[in-house]
Design a protein around this motif. Structure first.
Motif, PDB file in Angstrom:
ATOM      1  N   LEU A   1      17.926 -30.022  -8.319  1.00  0.00           N
ATOM      2  CA  LEU A   1      18.181 -30.773  -7.087  1.00  0.00           C
ATOM      3  C   LEU A   1      18.449 -32.241  -7.406  1.00  0.00           C
ATOM      4  CD1 LEU A   1      18.059 -29.941  -4.000  1.00  0.00           C
ATOM      5  CD2 LEU A   1      15.894 -31.183  -3.932  1.00  0.00           C
ATOM      6  N   PHE A   2      19.390 -32.821  -6.674  1.00  0.00           N
ATOM      7  CA  PHE A   2      19.715 -34.233  -6.790  1.00  0.00           C
ATOM      8  C   PHE A   2      19.425 -34.888  -5.445  1.00  0.00           C
ATOM      9  CE2 PHE A   2      23.422 -37.460  -7.373  1.00  0.00           C
ATOM     10  CZ  PHE A   2      22.543 -38.440  -7.807  1.00  0.00           C
TER      11      PHE A   2
ATOM     12  N   GLY B   1      20.549 -30.717   2.544  1.00  0.00           N
ATOM     13  CA  GLY B   1      19.834 -31.452   3.581  1.00  0.00           C
ATOM     14  C   GLY B   1      20.261 -32.907   3.610  1.00  0.00           C
ATOM     15  N   LYS B   2      20.230 -33.472   4.814  1.00  0.00           N
ATOM     16  CA  LYS B   2      20.463 -34.900   4.998  1.00  0.00           C
ATOM     17  C   LYS B   2      19.478 -35.385   6.051  1.00  0.00           C
ATOM     18  CE  LYS B   2      23.850 -38.380   6.450  1.00  0.00           C
ATOM     19  NZ  LYS B   2      25.215 -38.622   6.986  1.00  0.00           N
TER      20      LYS B   2
ATOM     21  N   LEU C   1      12.809 -28.311  -2.369  1.00  0.00           N
ATOM     22  CA  LEU C   1      12.623 -27.781  -3.721  1.00  0.00           C
ATOM     23  C   LEU C   1      12.141 -26.332  -3.664  1.00  0.00           C
ATOM     24  CD1 LEU C   1      10.842 -30.968  -4.990  1.00  0.00           C
ATOM     25  CD2 LEU C   1      12.952 -30.073  -6.003  1.00  0.00           C
ATOM     26  N   ARG C   2      12.645 -25.503  -4.549  1.00  0.00           N
ATOM     27  CA  ARG C   2      12.220 -24.101  -4.594  1.00  0.00           C
ATOM     28  C   ARG C   2      10.964 -23.933  -5.433  1.00  0.00           C
ATOM     29  NH1 ARG C   2      18.451 -21.885  -5.301  1.00  0.00           N
ATOM     30  NH2 ARG C   2      19.064 -22.297  -3.133  1.00  0.00           N
TER      31      ARG C   2
ATOM     32  N   SER D   1      17.346 -31.562 -19.434  1.00  0.00           N
ATOM     33  CA  SER D   1      17.864 -30.668 -18.392  1.00  0.00           C
ATOM     34  C   SER D   1      16.904 -30.742 -17.207  1.00  0.00           C
ATOM     35  CB  SER D   1      17.975 -29.240 -18.939  1.00  0.00           C
ATOM     36  OG  SER D   1      18.557 -28.385 -17.983  1.00  0.00           O
ATOM     37  N   PRO D   2      16.986 -31.833 -16.417  1.00  0.00           N
ATOM     38  CA  PRO D   2      15.970 -32.057 -15.385  1.00  0.00           C
ATOM     39  C   PRO D   2      16.076 -31.067 -14.226  1.00  0.00           C
ATOM     40  CG  PRO D   2      17.706 -33.706 -15.220  1.00  0.00           C
ATOM     41  CD  PRO D   2      17.968 -32.931 -16.475  1.00  0.00           C
ATOM     42  N   ASP D   3      14.909 -30.814 -13.619  1.00  0.00           N
ATOM     43  CA  ASP D   3      14.864 -29.989 -12.409  1.00  0.00           C
ATOM     44  C   ASP D   3      15.192 -30.825 -11.174  1.00  0.00           C
ATOM     45  OD1 ASP D   3      13.653 -27.793 -13.950  1.00  0.00           O
ATOM     46  OD2 ASP D   3      11.905 -29.110 -13.998  1.00  0.00           O
ATOM     47  N   LEU D   4      14.940 -32.132 -11.264  1.00  0.00           N
ATOM     48  CA  LEU D   4      15.159 -33.037 -10.142  1.00  0.00           C
ATOM     49  C   LEU D   4      15.666 -34.370 -10.675  1.00  0.00           C
ATOM     50  CD1 LEU D   4      14.795 -33.991  -7.138  1.00  0.00           C
ATOM     51  CD2 LEU D   4      12.416 -34.543  -7.730  1.00  0.00           C
TER      52      LEU D   4
END
Length: 289
Positions: free
Chosen positions: A154-155, A214-215, A49-50, A122-125
């Motif tokens: 981010l999802f 990322g994974k 997350l930024r 409008s979610p951030d995550l």
């Protein structure tokens, strides 16, 4: 015993069309949350997350394992908890009230296979743990998530590699390998009904317009000797598996399974001191392109 619903056999926080859930299904989700709490916290800490998210959606929230982990991790965030099951959402709301978190949680009942989703803001995550593989048209669902996310949102997609294993390889002593044979039977059923179980979500996320940033694969191996919840998890899970595979097992395997499930038996799974919860969790973190 009632026939086990296939969706309850292998993991956490499910969103699916079934609206009325047994206590057994909810208990599995609650036990999963309890046993995997540290692993879930490590995933929320790892997310690339930024900035700290203020608006979060827990997609297929079940009884709230992800919701409460996210509320703990991000104390300034509000979480919209989404699931098809009114029973799960009622249970989650009751937990939120008991913890004094009800003002930070909104519940939304929706079947994620519906063509139209409600306005999730409008979610951030967006967090989806063990829910995406239940969706009949995951490509459409991924596009819906992409369009709902805030810019740079981010999802996080989290999946378990099947229902956890609990017994050592040579157990039970009279029918070694019983647990694996039970899972092989459920795997055949689930492959037919849930083709996206075990999928690689990376290419699908990319096709939906995300950038996979990322994974991570997390090995889970939690000893049960000091965690009595693991015994209850194993008992509850194998009881449900029995309902689905009884006709597939040999009489000898079924007898051995029933002995494990008999809480009054000296051979009950609750009396074993060699249980461990073993599985893998895979996490994809994808940013809205």
């Amino acid at each position: 015993m009632n026939q086990a619903h296939p969706h309850a056999l292998h993991g956490t926080q499910h969103s699916h069309p079934q609206k009325h859930d047994t206590d057994g299904q909810a208990e599995i989700l609650d036990l999963d949350a309890e046993v995997l709490a540290e692993h879930t916290a490590s995933i929320t800490a790892w997310l690339p997350l930024r900035t700290a998210p203020r608006r979060i959606v827990d997609l297929g929230c079940g009884t709230g394992a992800g919701t409460f982990a996210l509320l703990d991790r991000f104390p300034d965030a509000q979480v919209t908890a989404v699931d098809a099951s009114t029973g799960y959402l009622q249970r989650l709301h009751a937990k939120a009230c008991a913890r004094g978190l009800d003002e930070r949680v909104r519940t939304v009942q929706v079947d994620l296979d519906d063509s139209a989703w409600p306005d999730l803001g409008s979610p951030d995550l967006v967090w989806a743990s063990a829910s995406m593989h239940h969706i009949g048209d995951p490509d459409r669902a991924l596009r819906n998530v992409h369009d709902a996310l805030a810019p740079d949102g981010l999802f996080a997609v989290v999946e378990l590699a099947g229902f956890p294993r609990f017994l050592p390889e040579g157990a039970p002593e009279n029918r070694p390998g019983l647990e694996e044979r039970c899972h092989a039977a459920t795997d055949r059923f689930q492959a037919e009904h849930m083709p996206h179980r075990g999928a690689d979500w990376g290419p699908m996320l990319t096709a939906a317009g995300f950038t996979v940033e990322g994974k991570r694969t997390i090995a889970v191996n939690i000893e049960g000797s000091s965690n009595e919840a693991i015994g209850r998890y194993a008992l509850n899970g194998l009881q449900r598996i029995r309902g689905a595979v009884a006709t597939e097992l040999s009489p000898e395997d079924l007898s051995a399974l029933d002995e494990l499930l008999d809480v009054g038996s000296p051979h009950s799974i609750l009396r074993r001191d060699d249980l461990a919860m073993r599985t893998e969790r895979i996490v994809w973190a994808a940013r809205r392109g």
